[in-house]
Design a protein around this motif. Structure first.
Motif, PDB file in Angstrom:
ATOM      1  N   CYS A   9      -5.396  -2.874   2.958  1.00 35.07           N
ATOM      2  CA  CYS A   9      -3.989  -3.559   2.387  1.00 35.07           C
ATOM      3  C   CYS A   9      -3.585  -4.309   3.566  1.00 35.07           C
ATOM      4  O   CYS A   9      -3.308  -5.496   3.276  1.00 35.07           O
ATOM      5  N   GLY A  20       0.768  -1.147   0.169  1.00 37.18           N
ATOM      6  CA  GLY A  20       0.031   0.206   0.169  1.00 37.18           C
ATOM      7  C   GLY A  20       0.826   1.385   0.236  1.00 37.18           C
ATOM      8  O   GLY A  20       0.572   2.239  -0.623  1.00 37.18           O
ATOM      9  N   ARG A  61      -7.173   3.170   2.697  1.00 35.22           N
ATOM     10  CA  ARG A  61      -7.053   1.987   1.846  1.00 35.22           C
ATOM     11  C   ARG A  61      -5.778   1.228   2.128  1.00 35.22           C
ATOM     12  O   ARG A  61      -5.821   0.142   2.076  1.00 35.22           O
ATOM     13  N   LEU A 120      -1.172   4.783  -1.361  1.00 29.47           N
ATOM     14  CA  LEU A 120      -2.554   4.731  -0.986  1.00 29.47           C
ATOM     15  C   LEU A 120      -2.748   5.758   0.136  1.00 29.47           C
ATOM     16  O   LEU A 120      -2.103   6.077   1.321  1.00 29.47           O
TER      17      LEU A 120
END
Length: 278
Positions: free
Chosen positions: A31, A18, A27, A23
């Motif tokens: 991950c 990630g 998010r 990200l």
């Protein structure tokens, strides 16, 4: 055991992936959950439990935005794992079933006793950590030495507590161990794990919880067989349920506990008892 390490490894891989993609924090958290789910699913051949573990323990919820990626990750890991390791449950046990509806009574009692065992485990573990913390006046290398000597002394009388204890779990699941042995290894495993972790040794609580749950469940099953006025299942069935109940209490993840025991054993017929106890 392999449970704690694979969750750390999977979560670390998810976090790294990630971050490489830059990200956002929400998010990136997904991950991490995907990595943990994949690790649990592949290691235990348990895709459903892997997905629910990530949602229940790592992410703390079942939002649609997070659960979809977690399921995909869990399934992908399981498919690859099965192609290499085969599609077999972690524990090979006889087929068990609920013999009488009245068995919900001893299974409920088992759930209550599992809660007591789990709380005792957590409190003893914390007490051990605090005790070794007070030994900071000694050189750091002496703490694991003291813990190792303690575990070794226990193992002289009860070698079953060494390692992950999966052989002993198998024996409890097959109803091959006596009542005295089950009760003895229940207490000594709790103490040995607390000494190991408190003194700085590596390990987690999942495998010991399975061990203690199987021991407690087998003992309750034997006592139920001797005392209940109705027919009950084999003590091995109670050992299966006991594993889930103690895991549920120590991790505060009852759904994951129910599903992972179902997938570890491949036996669905005691699922109602498992749900009651967890």
């Amino acid at each position: 055991g392999r449970e704690g390490p694979i969750v750390q490894i999977g979560s670390s891989m998810g976090s790294t992936f990630g971050q490489l993609l830059s990200l956002s924090t929400p998010r990136l958290r997904i991950c991490v959950g995907c990595g943990a789910a994949a690790g649990v699913a592949a290691t235990f051949n348990a895709p459903i439990a892997g997905a629910f573990f990530a949602a229940e323990v790592i992410l703390g919820g079942f939002s649609a935005a997070a659960f979809g990626p977690v399921v995909i990750s869990s399934v992908s890991a399981t498919v690859i794992s099965r192609s290499i390791l085969g599609d077999i449950p972690a524990f090979e046990i006889p087929s068990y079933a609920i013999v009488s509806p009245a068995e919900m009574i001893p299974y409920t009692v088992l759930g209550l006793l599992a809660a007591v065992a789990a709380v005792t485990f957590v409190k003893v573990l914390h007490a051990s950590e605090e005790a070794f913390e007070r030994l900071k006046v000694l050189p750091d290398f002496l703490q694991p030495v003291i813990g190792g000597l303690g575990v070794g002394a226990i193992a002289l009388g009860f070698p079953q507590i060494m390692g992950t204890g999966y052989d002993t779990i198998e024996g409890a699941l097959r109803a091959e161990l006596g009542l005295g042995v089950l009760l003895a290894v229940l207490g000594t495993k709790l103490l040995a794990t607390s000494l190991t972790l408190g003194s700085g040794g590596s390990g987690g609580v999942f495998a010991p919880s399975l061990f203690m749950g199987a021991s407690l469940g087998g003992a309750v099953g034997m006592l139920a067989d001797k005392t209940m006025p109705f027919e009950v299942a084999s003590p091995g069935a109670y050992a299966v349920v006991g594993m889930g109940a103690v895991v549920a209490a120590t991790t505060h993840a009852p759904i994951t506990a129910i599903l992972i025991i179902f997938e570890l054993t491949g036996d669905y017929r005691v699922i109602t008892a498992l749900m009651v106890s967890c």
